[in-house]
Write an enzyme that holds these catalytic residues in place. Structure first.
Site, PDB file in Angstrom:
ATOM      1  N   ASP A 110      -1.780   3.369   0.491  1.00  0.00           N
ATOM      2  CA  ASP A 110      -3.178   3.507   0.064  1.00  0.00           C
ATOM      3  C   ASP A 110      -3.398   2.977  -1.346  1.00  0.00           C
ATOM      4  O   ASP A 110      -4.304   3.419  -2.055  1.00  0.00           O
ATOM      5  CB  ASP A 110      -3.644   4.977   0.140  1.00  0.00           C
ATOM      6  CG  ASP A 110      -3.318   5.585   1.486  1.00  0.00           C
ATOM      7  OD1 ASP A 110      -3.667   4.966   2.495  1.00  0.00           O
ATOM      8  OD2 ASP A 110      -2.694   6.658   1.519  1.00  0.00           O
ATOM      9  N   LYS A 167      -3.991  -2.370  -0.997  1.00  0.00           N
ATOM     10  CA  LYS A 167      -3.448  -3.668  -0.577  1.00  0.00           C
ATOM     11  C   LYS A 167      -4.504  -4.502   0.138  1.00  0.00           C
ATOM     12  O   LYS A 167      -4.551  -5.718  -0.003  1.00  0.00           O
ATOM     13  CB  LYS A 167      -2.249  -3.462   0.376  1.00  0.00           C
ATOM     14  CG  LYS A 167      -1.082  -2.775  -0.286  1.00  0.00           C
ATOM     15  CD  LYS A 167       0.076  -2.568   0.686  1.00  0.00           C
ATOM     16  CE  LYS A 167      -0.165  -1.509   1.741  1.00  0.00           C
ATOM     17  NZ  LYS A 167      -0.232  -0.133   1.256  1.00  0.00           N
ATOM     18  N   GLY A 216      -4.307   2.013   7.096  1.00  0.00           N
ATOM     19  CA  GLY A 216      -5.760   2.053   6.943  1.00  0.00           C
ATOM     20  C   GLY A 216      -6.124   1.170   5.770  1.00  0.00           C
ATOM     21  O   GLY A 216      -5.877   1.530   4.639  1.00  0.00           O
ATOM     22  N   HIS A 217      -6.635  -0.009   6.057  1.00  0.00           N
ATOM     23  CA  HIS A 217      -6.978  -0.932   4.981  1.00  0.00           C
ATOM     24  C   HIS A 217      -8.494  -1.073   4.896  1.00  0.00           C
ATOM     25  O   HIS A 217      -9.137  -1.494   5.850  1.00  0.00           O
ATOM     26  CB  HIS A 217      -6.312  -2.300   5.226  1.00  0.00           C
ATOM     27  CG  HIS A 217      -4.828  -2.249   5.051  1.00  0.00           C
ATOM     28  ND1 HIS A 217      -3.970  -3.261   5.403  1.00  0.00           N
ATOM     29  CD2 HIS A 217      -4.031  -1.275   4.533  1.00  0.00           C
ATOM     30  CE1 HIS A 217      -2.729  -2.914   5.119  1.00  0.00           C
ATOM     31  NE2 HIS A 217      -2.735  -1.712   4.603  1.00  0.00           N
ATOM     32  N   GLN A 243       1.708   0.632   4.763  1.00  0.00           N
ATOM     33  CA  GLN A 243       2.407   1.757   4.126  1.00  0.00           C
ATOM     34  C   GLN A 243       2.983   1.254   2.790  1.00  0.00           C
ATOM     35  O   GLN A 243       2.366   0.417   2.168  1.00  0.00           O
ATOM     36  CB  GLN A 243       3.489   2.364   5.038  1.00  0.00           C
ATOM     37  CG  GLN A 243       2.918   3.044   6.282  1.00  0.00           C
ATOM     38  CD  GLN A 243       2.622   2.070   7.393  1.00  0.00           C
ATOM     39  OE1 GLN A 243       3.466   1.285   7.795  1.00  0.00           O
ATOM     40  NE2 GLN A 243       1.415   2.106   7.928  1.00  0.00           N
TER      41      GLN A 243
END
Ligand code: IMP
Length: 429
Positions: free
Chosen positions: A13, A16, A40-41, A223
């Site tokens: 988180d 990225k 989750g991007h 991650q």
């Protein structure tokens, strides 16, 4: 030609997605090489917020997007994600999205097993995203997984499902769970294969052709280093290798093709799920970081654990990834603090440590040694020029550079992609 890997250097988180999005302007192909829809991007493009889980971030800009062999693919979740992204006006067709036919499938039984084993672990649970990531990787390593391309070979699929269920039903029996019927799994696979197979390709071959044409590849890590299966806070980690070396393994691109590694960190630290976190805060400072930084999980909505920047961990991440430059995200979240702390070492059983030991108790019990820096008490929100940052913010950045022995090439001051100080452009240096 520059092929770049972007990785997280903390517990995920870090932001990225924004850096990949920013860099994808100059890249030709964006490649995912590990993880799955546990990622989750979040990207904000032209005021629209995109929440991506499995799709490479380049998809939003119409870049060729490749899901490599190192990824675990839940085709039902992918279908749903593509539906959401298409509803926002982005096209996702087999022309722009290529999925490795060697990627492992996540099946409903993996999701169920992930949730079952977390529930059974009680207090010792890992705090997974419950997406079936771990069980799918376990099947891959145990050589009983169903891979994307297997769906195209009907004559061997039935035997593969038998083999898979031999293991899973024995396990389920031990846990007092009902058996899974083969015909149900076959029906699920039959139903989804029409959706996934048009995207399935030998991705290593596509990437090799792209390289031959001089195209620039951007590898998007998911991650982060402290969740890496070898180098993270094991067992409180994810089930894949998240570090830069995996970019080659998880995509089928020779490692000599990779030119540069960019690490992404927040100006502080967060973590979701269980496991050690030496600089974690439990006071009003934690609440402030969480509130100002909107520190709630993209995938699960869980409040993130928050703490100060840990230079020891990031220094370690820089080494194992071979990071050349760092991007520091969310500097503006620290704007209103009187003082800002940075962990510069640990104390453990009366000894000073300059690295994070691997044992579980030691990881949980090390005490951070802090250095305190003055805050800047001025808004940095939206600043794009290094010289326009307040003096103390520059001092903070420069102190981190000294402690980490790398240059901080980018500093992000808002979720918008333009709100980024670029000191070193990875494509120009
Ligand atoms: P899993 O990857 O779902 O097996 O979860 C293992 C650990 O990794 C848990 O602590 C999760 O919270 C964490 N994790 C997995 N994906 C992400 C991510 O994208 N960001 C942050 N943490 C993650």
């Amino acid at each position: 030609m520059t092929n770049i890997v972007i990785i997280g250097a903390q517990w995920g988180d870090e932001g990225k997605g924004k850096i990949v999005d920013l860099m994808s302007e100059k890249a030709d192909v964006v490649v995912r090489f590990q993880g799955g829809n546990n990622a989750g991007h979040t990207l904000v493009v032209n005021g629209i917020t995109y929440k991506l889980s499995l799709l490479p971030s380049g998809i939003v800009r119409g870049k060729l997007s490749v899901v490599g062999n190192g990824v675990v693919v839940d085709p039902w979740a992918l279908r749903e994600e593509i539906g959401r992204i298409c509803a926002l006006g982005t096209e996702v067709t087999p022309d722009v999205l290529k999925i490795s036919d060697q990627a492992t499938l996540i099946l409903p039984l993996h999701r169920e097993l992930d949730q079952m084993s977390e529930a059974a672990a009680g207090k010792g649970k890992i705090g997974t995203t419950g997406r079936g990531i771990g069980p799918a990787y376990q099947d891959k390593v145990a050589r009983r997984a169903i891979r994307v391309g297997d769906l195209a070979e009907k004559e061997t699929l039935s035997g593969k499902v038998d083999n898979l269920l031999l293991f899973h039903n024995a396990l389920r029996k031990g846990w007092g769970q009902p058996e899974i019927k083969k015909e149900d799994v076959m029906a699920q696979l039959e139903e989804i294969s029409g959706f996934i197979l048009p995207f399935a390709v030998p991705a290593w071959k596509i990437l090799s052709q792209q390289l031959k044409q001089g195209k620039k590849l951007l590898f998007e890590g998911a991650q982060a280093t402290m969740l890496d299966n070898d180098f993270g806070t094991y067992p409180f980690v994810t089930s894949s290798n998240t570090i830069a070396g995996q970019a080659a393994v998880g995509s089928g691109v020779g490692m000599k093709e990779i030119d540069k590694v960019i690490g992404v960190v927040k100006a502080y630290t967060t973590r979701v799920g269980s496991g050690p976190f030496p600089t974690e805060l439990f006071d009003a400072d934690a609440d402030r970081i969480r509130e100002v930084g909107h520190e709630f999980g993209t995938v699960t909505g869980r409040p993130r654990r928050c703490g100060w920047f840990d230079a020891v961990l990031v220094r370690q991440a820089i080494v194992v990834n071979g990071v050349e430059n760092l991007a520091v995200m969310k500097l503006d979240v620290l704007d209103q603090f009187d003082e800002i702390k940075v962990c510069v070492g640990y104390e453990y059983k009366g000894r000073k440590l300059d690295y994070y030991p691997m044992q579980m108790n030691a990881q949980a019990e090390v005490k951070p040694i802090y250095e305190t820096l003055p805050g800047w008490k001025t808004s940095t929100y939206g600043v794009r020029d290094y010289e326009k940052l307040p003096e103390n913010a520059k001092k903070y950045i420069e102190r981190l550079e000294t402690l980490l022995e790398v240059k901080i090439g980018m500093i992000s001051t808002s979720p918008e992609r333009e709100d980024t100080v670029i000191r070193i452009d990875p494509y120009e240096k």
